[in-house]
Design a protein around this motif. Structure first.
Motif, PDB file in Angstrom:
ATOM      1  N   ASN A  41     -32.449 -14.358  15.820  1.00  0.00           N
ATOM      2  CA  ASN A  41     -32.673 -12.782  15.984  1.00  0.00           C
ATOM      3  C   ASN A  41     -31.365 -12.137  15.252  1.00  0.00           C
ATOM      4  O   ASN A  41     -30.530 -11.581  16.219  1.00  0.00           O
ATOM      5  CB  ASN A  41     -33.105 -12.495  17.203  1.00  0.00           C
ATOM      6  CG  ASN A  41     -33.220 -11.086  17.463  1.00  0.00           C
ATOM      7  OD1 ASN A  41     -33.633 -10.211  16.440  1.00  0.00           O
ATOM      8  ND2 ASN A  41     -33.177 -10.589  18.639  1.00  0.00           N
ATOM      9  N   LEU A  42     -31.508 -11.921  14.183  1.00  0.00           N
ATOM     10  CA  LEU A  42     -30.190 -11.482  13.606  1.00  0.00           C
ATOM     11  C   LEU A  42     -30.604 -10.240  12.703  1.00  0.00           C
ATOM     12  O   LEU A  42     -31.503 -10.279  11.884  1.00  0.00           O
ATOM     13  CB  LEU A  42     -29.708 -12.524  12.977  1.00  0.00           C
ATOM     14  CG  LEU A  42     -28.819 -13.777  13.378  1.00  0.00           C
ATOM     15  CD1 LEU A  42     -28.140 -14.495  12.246  1.00  0.00           C
ATOM     16  CD2 LEU A  42     -27.874 -13.224  14.485  1.00  0.00           C
ATOM     17  N   LEU A  43     -29.761  -9.233  12.721  1.00  0.00           N
ATOM     18  CA  LEU A  43     -30.033  -8.028  11.963  1.00  0.00           C
ATOM     19  C   LEU A  43     -29.305  -8.032  10.616  1.00  0.00           C
ATOM     20  O   LEU A  43     -28.208  -8.725  10.671  1.00  0.00           O
ATOM     21  CB  LEU A  43     -29.612  -6.679  12.939  1.00  0.00           C
ATOM     22  CG  LEU A  43     -30.497  -6.491  14.471  1.00  0.00           C
ATOM     23  CD1 LEU A  43     -29.624  -5.460  14.958  1.00  0.00           C
ATOM     24  CD2 LEU A  43     -31.877  -6.290  14.107  1.00  0.00           C
ATOM     25  N   ARG A  57     -17.335  -3.558  14.573  1.00  0.00           N
ATOM     26  CA  ARG A  57     -18.484  -3.144  14.011  1.00  0.00           C
ATOM     27  C   ARG A  57     -19.766  -3.957  14.746  1.00  0.00           C
ATOM     28  O   ARG A  57     -19.717  -5.273  15.021  1.00  0.00           O
ATOM     29  CB  ARG A  57     -18.631  -3.674  12.589  1.00  0.00           C
ATOM     30  CG  ARG A  57     -17.820  -2.778  11.707  1.00  0.00           C
ATOM     31  CD  ARG A  57     -17.886  -3.156  10.360  1.00  0.00           C
ATOM     32  NE  ARG A  57     -19.348  -3.111   9.714  1.00  0.00           N
ATOM     33  CZ  ARG A  57     -19.996  -4.327   9.611  1.00  0.00           C
ATOM     34  NH1 ARG A  57     -19.620  -5.520   9.681  1.00  0.00           N
ATOM     35  NH2 ARG A  57     -21.102  -4.348   8.946  1.00  0.00           N
ATOM     36  N   ALA A  58     -20.987  -3.338  15.049  1.00  0.00           N
ATOM     37  CA  ALA A  58     -21.794  -3.929  16.111  1.00  0.00           C
ATOM     38  C   ALA A  58     -23.291  -3.419  15.633  1.00  0.00           C
ATOM     39  O   ALA A  58     -23.227  -2.211  14.821  1.00  0.00           O
ATOM     40  CB  ALA A  58     -21.426  -3.848  17.563  1.00  0.00           C
ATOM     41  N   ARG A  59     -24.312  -3.745  16.332  1.00  0.00           N
ATOM     42  CA  ARG A  59     -25.663  -3.021  16.447  1.00  0.00           C
ATOM     43  C   ARG A  59     -26.125  -3.021  17.646  1.00  0.00           C
ATOM     44  O   ARG A  59     -25.851  -3.802  18.568  1.00  0.00           O
ATOM     45  CB  ARG A  59     -26.638  -3.885  15.451  1.00  0.00           C
ATOM     46  CG  ARG A  59     -26.319  -3.932  13.907  1.00  0.00           C
ATOM     47  CD  ARG A  59     -26.942  -4.604  13.203  1.00  0.00           C
ATOM     48  NE  ARG A  59     -26.819  -4.495  11.625  1.00  0.00           N
ATOM     49  CZ  ARG A  59     -27.276  -3.518  10.930  1.00  0.00           C
ATOM     50  NH1 ARG A  59     -28.065  -2.396  11.296  1.00  0.00           N
ATOM     51  NH2 ARG A  59     -26.975  -3.341   9.815  1.00  0.00           N
ATOM     52  N   ILE A  60     -26.855  -2.017  18.059  1.00  0.00           N
ATOM     53  CA  ILE A  60     -27.546  -2.006  19.147  1.00  0.00           C
ATOM     54  C   ILE A  60     -28.863  -2.896  19.185  1.00  0.00           C
ATOM     55  O   ILE A  60     -29.505  -2.966  18.077  1.00  0.00           O
ATOM     56  CB  ILE A  60     -28.269  -0.599  19.431  1.00  0.00           C
ATOM     57  CG1 ILE A  60     -27.099   0.483  19.587  1.00  0.00           C
ATOM     58  CG2 ILE A  60     -28.916  -0.727  20.744  1.00  0.00           C
ATOM     59  CD1 ILE A  60     -25.995   0.595  20.374  1.00  0.00           C
ATOM     60  N   ILE A  88     -32.771   0.683  18.874  1.00  0.00           N
ATOM     61  CA  ILE A  88     -32.389  -0.712  18.826  1.00  0.00           C
ATOM     62  C   ILE A  88     -32.278  -0.712  17.180  1.00  0.00           C
ATOM     63  O   ILE A  88     -33.053  -0.246  16.551  1.00  0.00           O
ATOM     64  CB  ILE A  88     -33.470  -1.450  19.266  1.00  0.00           C
ATOM     65  CG1 ILE A  88     -33.293  -1.634  20.823  1.00  0.00           C
ATOM     66  CG2 ILE A  88     -33.395  -2.933  19.041  1.00  0.00           C
ATOM     67  CD1 ILE A  88     -34.519  -1.833  21.759  1.00  0.00           C
ATOM     68  N   GLY A  89     -31.306  -1.620  16.766  1.00  0.00           N
ATOM     69  CA  GLY A  89     -30.997  -1.883  15.332  1.00  0.00           C
ATOM     70  C   GLY A  89     -29.915  -0.822  14.893  1.00  0.00           C
ATOM     71  O   GLY A  89     -29.652  -1.165  13.421  1.00  0.00           O
ATOM     72  N   ALA A 123     -27.033  -2.740  25.189  1.00  0.00           N
ATOM     73  CA  ALA A 123     -26.377  -4.028  24.803  1.00  0.00           C
ATOM     74  C   ALA A 123     -26.200  -3.938  23.362  1.00  0.00           C
ATOM     75  O   ALA A 123     -26.861  -3.787  22.687  1.00  0.00           O
ATOM     76  CB  ALA A 123     -27.122  -5.159  25.356  1.00  0.00           C
ATOM     77  N   VAL A 124     -24.842  -4.444  22.877  1.00  0.00           N
ATOM     78  CA  VAL A 124     -24.646  -4.344  21.408  1.00  0.00           C
ATOM     79  C   VAL A 124     -24.167  -5.888  21.289  1.00  0.00           C
ATOM     80  O   VAL A 124     -23.797  -6.703  21.848  1.00  0.00           O
ATOM     81  CB  VAL A 124     -23.295  -3.643  20.920  1.00  0.00           C
ATOM     82  CG1 VAL A 124     -23.707  -2.186  21.559  1.00  0.00           C
ATOM     83  CG2 VAL A 124     -21.998  -4.131  21.668  1.00  0.00           C
ATOM     84  N   GLU A 125     -24.579  -6.421  19.807  1.00  0.00           N
ATOM     85  CA  GLU A 125     -24.212  -7.669  19.159  1.00  0.00           C
ATOM     86  C   GLU A 125     -23.245  -7.344  18.249  1.00  0.00           C
ATOM     87  O   GLU A 125     -23.352  -6.354  17.274  1.00  0.00           O
ATOM     88  CB  GLU A 125     -25.165  -8.150  18.587  1.00  0.00           C
ATOM     89  CG  GLU A 125     -25.010  -9.649  18.106  1.00  0.00           C
ATOM     90  CD  GLU A 125     -26.228 -10.308  17.789  1.00  0.00           C
ATOM     91  OE1 GLU A 125     -26.318 -11.606  18.204  1.00  0.00           O
ATOM     92  OE2 GLU A 125     -26.975  -9.902  16.936  1.00  0.00           O
ATOM     93  N   PHE A 126     -21.923  -7.914  18.285  1.00  0.00           N
ATOM     94  CA  PHE A 126     -20.966  -7.865  17.110  1.00  0.00           C
ATOM     95  C   PHE A 126     -21.322  -8.243  15.933  1.00  0.00           C
ATOM     96  O   PHE A 126     -22.117  -9.212  15.983  1.00  0.00           O
ATOM     97  CB  PHE A 126     -19.617  -8.421  17.711  1.00  0.00           C
ATOM     98  CG  PHE A 126     -18.990  -7.814  19.084  1.00  0.00           C
ATOM     99  CD1 PHE A 126     -19.251  -6.622  19.067  1.00  0.00           C
ATOM    100  CD2 PHE A 126     -18.719  -8.680  19.903  1.00  0.00           C
ATOM    101  CE1 PHE A 126     -18.653  -6.033  20.399  1.00  0.00           C
ATOM    102  CE2 PHE A 126     -18.072  -8.156  21.129  1.00  0.00           C
ATOM    103  CZ  PHE A 126     -17.979  -6.913  21.453  1.00  0.00           C
ATOM    104  N   SER A 127     -20.891  -7.926  14.776  1.00  0.00           N
ATOM    105  CA  SER A 127     -21.112  -8.173  13.472  1.00  0.00           C
ATOM    106  C   SER A 127     -20.450  -9.538  13.170  1.00  0.00           C
ATOM    107  O   SER A 127     -20.834 -10.246  12.159  1.00  0.00           O
ATOM    108  CB  SER A 127     -20.822  -7.027  12.309  1.00  0.00           C
ATOM    109  OG  SER A 127     -19.566  -6.783  12.186  1.00  0.00           O
ATOM    110  N   SER A 128     -19.048  -9.990  13.803  1.00  0.00           N
ATOM    111  CA  SER A 128     -18.636 -11.007  13.507  1.00  0.00           C
ATOM    112  C   SER A 128     -17.925 -11.648  14.847  1.00  0.00           C
ATOM    113  O   SER A 128     -17.752 -10.812  15.907  1.00  0.00           O
ATOM    114  CB  SER A 128     -17.575 -10.956  12.490  1.00  0.00           C
ATOM    115  OG  SER A 128     -16.386  -9.905  13.259  1.00  0.00           O
TER     116      SER A 128
END
Length: 202
Positions: free
Chosen positions: A25-27, A173-176, A163-164, A185-190
């Motif tokens: 599940n990757l944006l 850098r991240a995304r919701i 979200i997104g 909750a956020v996911e980091f881009s790296s």
């Protein structure tokens, strides 16, 4: 008599049999041949192909270039369309496929380790919890980092971007990716070492 398969058909069948798909599940963002960019979400992937959910669909055999969180740049052609998205047959060198295989293995193992009962071992409270979230349009919000892991963080804040939404948390850098009762909750881009993440969040 079964008709002889064309070389390209043989190659695609070989690729499908050779590579195992991983549910992820990757944006990210992708670009079609018209040079316009659109947000997307990769739901499964192998070193040979990827299934992408997108607001805009392309044509069969149309070239696609995508930038996917944790994966980087991928490119290929649309091989199949489905409701809400399309499948891309990736164009990559042997070295790139080996790198993708290693990345997908890491992502699959990360998902296994991040089951709810194990998540408490991967997440920790930051030494400095105060931070600032910046949206792509420049709006900024003061926030508090509840906990953090190598791949993301839970953030307490008054607003909840969609979200997104791409954001910057501190300097990360991240995304919701999810809404929480008192924040997001956020996911980091790296992926970075924990000490680097903590220094960039505050």
């Amino acid at each position: 008599m079964i008709p002889e398969q064309k070389p390209e058909q043989k190659k695609r069948l070989y690729e499908r049999r050779r590579f195992q798909r991983v549910n992820i599940n990757l944006l990210g963002r992708f670009m079609l041949e018209n040079k316009r960019e659109y947000p997307c979400q990769v739901i499964n992937m192998s070193p040979g192909d990827a299934a992408i959910i997108a607001p805009v669909g392309g044509k069969l055999n149309e070239k696609v270039i995508a930038y996917v969180d944790h994966i980087g740049r991928i490119e290929g052609k649309i091989a199949r369309q489905f409701d809400g998205g399309f499948a891309v047959l990736l164009n990559a060198t042997s070295h790139k496929r080996e790198k993708l295989a290693a990345q997908l293995t890491w992502l699959a193992n990360r998902d296994i380790l991040n089951l709810p009962e194990d998540r408490r071992h991967d997440r920790q409270e930051p030494k400095i919890s105060s931070s600032r979230m910046t949206l792509s349009d420049g709006r900024q919000y003061t926030c508090r980092v509840i906990d953090v892991s190598l791949s993301g963080a839970a953030v307490s804040m008054a607003v909840k971007p969609a979200i997104g939404t791409p954001i910057t948390l501190g300097k990360m850098r991240a995304r919701i990716v999810r809404h929480l009762p008192d924040g997001v909750a956020v996911e980091f881009s790296s992926i970075q070492p924990m000490e680097v993440i903590e220094s960039h969040l505050s």
